[in-house]
Structure formats: structure tokens, C-alpha cells
Design a protein around this motif. Sequence first.
Motif, PDB file in Angstrom:
ATOM      1  N   MET A 260     -24.085   8.266  15.792  1.00  0.00           N
ATOM      2  CA  MET A 260     -24.510   7.784  17.104  1.00  0.00           C
ATOM      3  C   MET A 260     -25.846   7.054  16.955  1.00  0.00           C
ATOM      4  O   MET A 260     -26.754   7.531  16.269  1.00  0.00           O
ATOM      5  N   HIS A 261     -25.966   5.909  17.617  1.00  0.00           N
ATOM      6  CA  HIS A 261     -27.176   5.093  17.517  1.00  0.00           C
ATOM      7  C   HIS A 261     -28.386   5.874  18.032  1.00  0.00           C
ATOM      8  O   HIS A 261     -28.288   6.665  18.958  1.00  0.00           O
ATOM      9  N   ARG A 262     -29.541   5.620  17.411  1.00  0.00           N
ATOM     10  CA  ARG A 262     -30.724   6.397  17.775  1.00  0.00           C
ATOM     11  C   ARG A 262     -31.129   6.210  19.236  1.00  0.00           C
ATOM     12  O   ARG A 262     -31.717   7.114  19.847  1.00  0.00           O
ATOM     13  N   ILE A 263     -30.826   5.047  19.823  1.00  0.00           N
ATOM     14  CA  ILE A 263     -31.147   4.855  21.240  1.00  0.00           C
ATOM     15  C   ILE A 263     -30.245   5.726  22.117  1.00  0.00           C
ATOM     16  O   ILE A 263     -30.666   6.242  23.157  1.00  0.00           O
ATOM     17  N   LEU A 264     -28.986   5.940  21.675  1.00  0.00           N
ATOM     18  CA  LEU A 264     -28.104   6.845  22.417  1.00  0.00           C
ATOM     19  C   LEU A 264     -28.591   8.293  22.300  1.00  0.00           C
ATOM     20  O   LEU A 264     -28.498   9.065  23.262  1.00  0.00           O
ATOM     21  N   VAL A 265     -29.106   8.651  21.130  1.00  0.00           N
ATOM     22  CA  VAL A 265     -29.709   9.982  20.978  1.00  0.00           C
ATOM     23  C   VAL A 265     -30.882  10.121  21.941  1.00  0.00           C
ATOM     24  O   VAL A 265     -31.064  11.156  22.593  1.00  0.00           O
ATOM     25  N   LEU A 266     -31.688   9.042  22.055  1.00  0.00           N
ATOM     26  CA  LEU A 266     -32.804   9.050  22.996  1.00  0.00           C
ATOM     27  C   LEU A 266     -32.312   9.234  24.432  1.00  0.00           C
ATOM     28  O   LEU A 266     -32.916   9.977  25.215  1.00  0.00           O
TER      29      LEU A 266
ATOM     30  N   ARG B  91     -10.529   5.429  21.879  1.00  0.00           N
ATOM     31  CA  ARG B  91     -10.818   6.126  20.622  1.00  0.00           C
ATOM     32  C   ARG B  91     -12.310   6.013  20.277  1.00  0.00           C
ATOM     33  O   ARG B  91     -12.936   6.991  19.857  1.00  0.00           O
ATOM     34  N   ILE B  92     -12.856   4.821  20.490  1.00  0.00           N
ATOM     35  CA  ILE B  92     -14.287   4.631  20.208  1.00  0.00           C
ATOM     36  C   ILE B  92     -15.130   5.457  21.177  1.00  0.00           C
ATOM     37  O   ILE B  92     -16.102   6.116  20.779  1.00  0.00           O
TER      38      ILE B  92
ATOM     39  N   LEU C 175     -18.433  10.315  22.421  1.00  0.00           N
ATOM     40  CA  LEU C 175     -18.611  11.536  23.204  1.00  0.00           C
ATOM     41  C   LEU C 175     -18.665  12.771  22.310  1.00  0.00           C
ATOM     42  O   LEU C 175     -19.423  13.709  22.576  1.00  0.00           O
ATOM     43  N   ARG C 176     -17.880  12.769  21.242  1.00  0.00           N
ATOM     44  CA  ARG C 176     -17.951  13.895  20.298  1.00  0.00           C
ATOM     45  C   ARG C 176     -19.321  13.950  19.639  1.00  0.00           C
ATOM     46  O   ARG C 176     -19.893  15.028  19.444  1.00  0.00           O
ATOM     47  N   GLY C 177     -19.867  12.766  19.297  1.00  0.00           N
ATOM     48  CA  GLY C 177     -21.205  12.736  18.715  1.00  0.00           C
ATOM     49  C   GLY C 177     -22.252  13.252  19.691  1.00  0.00           C
ATOM     50  O   GLY C 177     -23.169  14.000  19.309  1.00  0.00           O
ATOM     51  N   ALA C 178     -22.103  12.865  20.970  1.00  0.00           N
ATOM     52  CA  ALA C 178     -23.043  13.356  21.983  1.00  0.00           C
ATOM     53  C   ALA C 178     -22.910  14.864  22.153  1.00  0.00           C
ATOM     54  O   ALA C 178     -23.910  15.578  22.304  1.00  0.00           O
TER      55      ALA C 178
END
Length: 685
Positions: free
Chosen positions: A1-7, A212-213, A218-221
Motif C-alpha cells: 500500500m502506498h505510503r500516502i494511503l498509510v497516512l 480485484r485491485i 482493502l486487505r492491505g488497509a
Amino acid sequence: MHRILVLAHTTVIAMAMVLGFLTMAAMHRYGDLGAVHYVGIDGNGGGASTAEAVEALTALAGERPVSVAATRADPGNVNGGMRLYVLSSAPGSDMHSWAETGYPNFTPVPELRVRSLAELEGDDPRGAYWVEGTPADAELVLEALESTGLSGTIDPAPPVVDRYPAAVAFNESLGTMVLLALASVAAAAGAGVLLNARSYGVKRLHGHSYLRILASDLRGAARMWLWAAPTASAAFALFLWWYNGFARAGELAAVTGVLAALLLAVALGAHAAALALLYLTDVPAAVRGRMPARSVTVSVYAVRIASVGLVLSAATATLALGERVAEHRAGLDSLTGTEGMGAPRTGGGADSEEWFEAREDVVDPWITDAEERGGVIMVEQRLAEDVLPPGTRGTGFDALWVNEAYLAHAGVAVDGEALSAPGVRILVPESLAGHSDLLVEGARGQSAYFAAEEHRDDPVTVVPYPDGRTFPTYATTSPLTWSVRPVLTDPVVVVHPPGYFGGGMYSTIASGGGIVFLDGDAAAREAAEPPLSSYVAAVESVTERAALDRGRRLGDLRVSAFNLAASVGVLVLTSVAACLVYTRARAQHIFARHLSGWSFAATHRGFLLVEAGLVAVFVGYAAHGLWDALAGFGAIELGVFEWDVVRARERFALSAAVGGAVLAVVLGVLAHFHRRIVREGASQA
């Protein structure tokens, strides 16, 4: 997951906890008893005593389950506390629990101290009664009190779900923070997807569908939430244990959970929408990181325009609160010597008709008698318009109404002979000497409205003083900011002789904290005796009042500063997104123009003009508001006053500053992407 999404998801967790805590603090800032019915008793035609009212309620509690509490000021902690006199025969109710274990104070101020209703003191039973239960229970409580000769009304409890939005709506800084949280989460989630456009293009090339993407993201989140949420919750619980010993922890958890669900829904919605926008681009272009410029630009600028407005709002609030806190700090020395002084807090359970009579017959004589003995300081901050003739607009100066005891205690050093002149004296700084005639005319005109009959023809004398003098306000409230201003520099000071005001005006001044007894303890003892006890709720310490106001303003400043930082973060994110969309869509044109020798400004002329136009709209709107305020300032029928002009000037100055900051951020981000294109070529932009 992109770091901005982690943010983005980290922001959801952090903001839910911060907002949950601040919402609870806002609800309890002035005391919160939950979803209870208010029974306001303001009539006592039968002359009922407090003991009779307590006996009637006790009899009711013996007949059926009922929970009722009376709130009164705490004489030992007037500024920061309240007493809660509880009677409960309903096991399982909150009040029944409070009667046994005490009220769970969420914040240190105000502190609600629980006592039995049987300990309710005073000769006048009128005031606020709170009933936990059904509307029928409130009706029974009112009937029990009416059986003793009391009378009043019922204000039904609001629905439980309405209490929390109301706490946010009535707190401007908190409401702004909620909007910023929503914007921050949406901007971060959307930007995280857009910045990862090339990776999503590669996945599409490998045959991954939209669902799928999205499911993979969502699984990463979810994996991130599995460790981030418990970690943050443990840290939050440790803070709550230190702050209030887990008071109202269950209620706080519910509020935080609702906020987290709301913010998460916004984050996931923005994520899904941004990913859907990327699917509007064909796969070859998507692999190169391209995106549908028009659709994405509209979405980005929708958030961007809102973020500029939020930055302006947060900056305005932060500046105003910063000025107030600075004034507090600068005026701390002015409170030296005020220990032991007390300001009566007028009010009580009397209805309006009785109160208006009591002002002239009970409260004002008490104040004027003490004033004649030199035991009362009168000081009230006024607008410039209040000391000028009707229809004359002020010129931006401060004004004070004071009495002679103020001059003696504050140590005002001006021309002694002129200051001892009879009647009204107006202290005018040299910089405002040209207004002397208007000030004299204003004082004479106001005597017809406020002065007692024997003082309406008092002479008016102007007493000049050098610029640069400061005058203490004894922790009174400014009519411009509605907060305490400890000192004023170069104000116009109107000095009134003892007993000058009539028509209940001393009581009106006291209601704003402008009457200060030099011996606060003696005043409190007098106010506790009838008939004053029915009309003076308490006598509050001047120094404690100033300290409490400063603490509240500091808390508001911290929230506002947080809002400003968050709004700037949203602005930066939307600036990055806007520049990214623009450079990705026009990378080849930018590279070609660079090879052709075009300057930076010429290369990006269209984009910069759009950004400049956005800034011009905001600054122009503020300039138009300032123009209207200045144009209407001289026309009394337009209702434009000094504070309107002051605020219009502040908005214009801040709009210009925010506009400059917006352009600076855009130029910095655009320069970064421009260098990448020049260095790596259009294909790698």
C-alpha cells in the motif's frame, strides 16, 4: 500500500480519537448531565422554602422511582466548580450511581461535586432542576414542586443522538476540525491512489479487474488496522488513565467509534472513487502513469477550493486567539493586588419581571451603598461608539467606563487638579485630543439614557493624558472579542461619580463582571443572605476568573493551531495532486518547451493563471467585504460597527497572506515536477 494511503488510514485512527476526546470535552466544558429534562423554577407565589421543596421531592421519590438533581454554584469554587444536589430512588440510573460514587468529571473544569438533595441550602428554592427519565417523570417533579407554591416550565431532553452533533456545532473550532478531518482523509486517500497511478496501470496490464485491485488495497488497509488500531488505543487509554482516570470511558469509546466509522467511510469512498477515475484511462496510457486529466482535475479542485477556505478560517481563528492569549500574558502584572476581590454573578431563579424590579430595589442599592464607602470598583469595557454621540462611528479606539474607586486603586497618574473636578471626567490620550468635543457631547447624551435623575446635569470635564499609558480591566470582557482583556493601552476612560447610574444599570454592568468588590469574602457573605440570595448567584474571584479564561483560550488556541496545521496539510496534498495531474497530462509539451528554450513561467503560464485566479477570487471576496464595511461605517442605518471593520481588515490581510502561501506552495511543487521532467524526460514524468 502506498505510503500516502498509510497516512490516510493513520489519520482516520488519530483524528477519530482526537475528535472523540474534544467532543466529549466540549460537552462537559460547562457541565453535562446527559439526556436529562430541565425543570426551570422561576416563580414562588406561595413563598415556599427550600426545605418544603426538598420535602415534596423526597415524598415523590418515596412513591415511585425518580432521579432529580438541583445545580447550584459552588461557593468554594465559583469559577471552576458546581454543586449537584442529587435525589434518586431509581437504581440503575446515572444519578443513582453519582449519588453513591460521585460525578465522573471528564474534564478538570468544571468540577461537579455531588451532595444529597437534603443538603440543599438557601432560602430560595428557585433555580435549575434536572430530571433523568421520561417526560412523565419531569411532569411529576414539576407537579411536586408546584404543590408547594412554586411554578416553572419544562424543557424536554434532546434526543441522545443530537447531543453530540450539537456539541460540535456550538464549538466553532471543533466544527472546523471535523471538516478538516473529512477533507484530510479524502485528500490523502485520493492522493495516495493518484500518486500510485503507474502501479495500478501495471496491475491492469496483468489483467487485474477493478474489484480485484480494490479488494487488494482493502486487505492491505485491514492489515494495517490490525496493528495500528490496538497500538493507538493502548496509547489513548494510557492518556485517559492519566487525564481523568477513565471517566466516561464507555461513552468516549462509543463517540470515537462512530467518528472512526465516518472517517473510514470517507477514506474508502475517496479511495474507490479515485481508483475508478484511473480506469477511465486506457491501459497503455495508465502504464505510463497517465490519468483522465479533466475528471481528476475537477475532483482535486473541488477539495482544493474547500481547503483554501478552511486554511483562511483556521488562520483567522488562530490569529484572533493568539492575540487574546498574548494580551493575557502581557496583562498578568495588572492582576497583582486583586487577590481577595470578588465580582458578583447576578441572576438566579427569579422570573424576568421580578428580576427587573429587583435590579432597582435590591441589587443596585447594595452596589451603590458599597460604592459610596469606596468598596466597589466599576470597570466596563465599551465600544468606541458607546462614548460618542448617537450616529457617530468610532475610530478604532478602546473605551472604559469606570468610577472614582477605580482611579484610586489602579493608580491612574494624570492631571490631579482636573481629575478632581466634579461630575463626569473623560480621560483622553493625546492622540485622540481632536475627538474631545465629540466625547463631551457623547457623555452628555448618554446621561439621558443611563444616569440617575440627580446626575443628568452633571458637568463633563476632559482630562488629557500622555500616550502610552495602560489601564487594567480587572479581568473584564471585551465587547469585540467576548474574552478577557487584562489591560488596555491608551483608551478613552469615562469616570463617573458614585451613584451615577440609574434604572438598574449597575446590575447590568455586574452581569458582565464589571462590578468588583474590594472585599470579595464580605460581598459573598452579604450575597448569601436574603433578599440578595435570590438575585446574586455567587461572587467569583477576579484572579480565578482571569486564570480560567486564559486556560480556556489556551485550549482553544491549541485546537485552532492544530486546525491550521491540518488545513495546511490538506492544501499541500491538493497542491501536489493538482501539479501531478497537470504535469502527467502535459509532460511531453513541458519537455518540448524546455528543449525550445521556454522559461518556467511561460511553460506553465496556463496552469499558473488558473491558480492565480483561484487566489484572486478569495482575496477579491475579502477585499469586497472590507470595501462594504468601510463604506457602511459612516452610515448608521446600515448597522456597520467598529468590530465589523476590524474583522473585515483582518480577513483581507489573512486572505492576502493565505493567497501568497498558496501560490508559494504551488510554485514549489510545480518546480519539483518540472525538474523531474527536464532531468528524466517526458516518459518518466
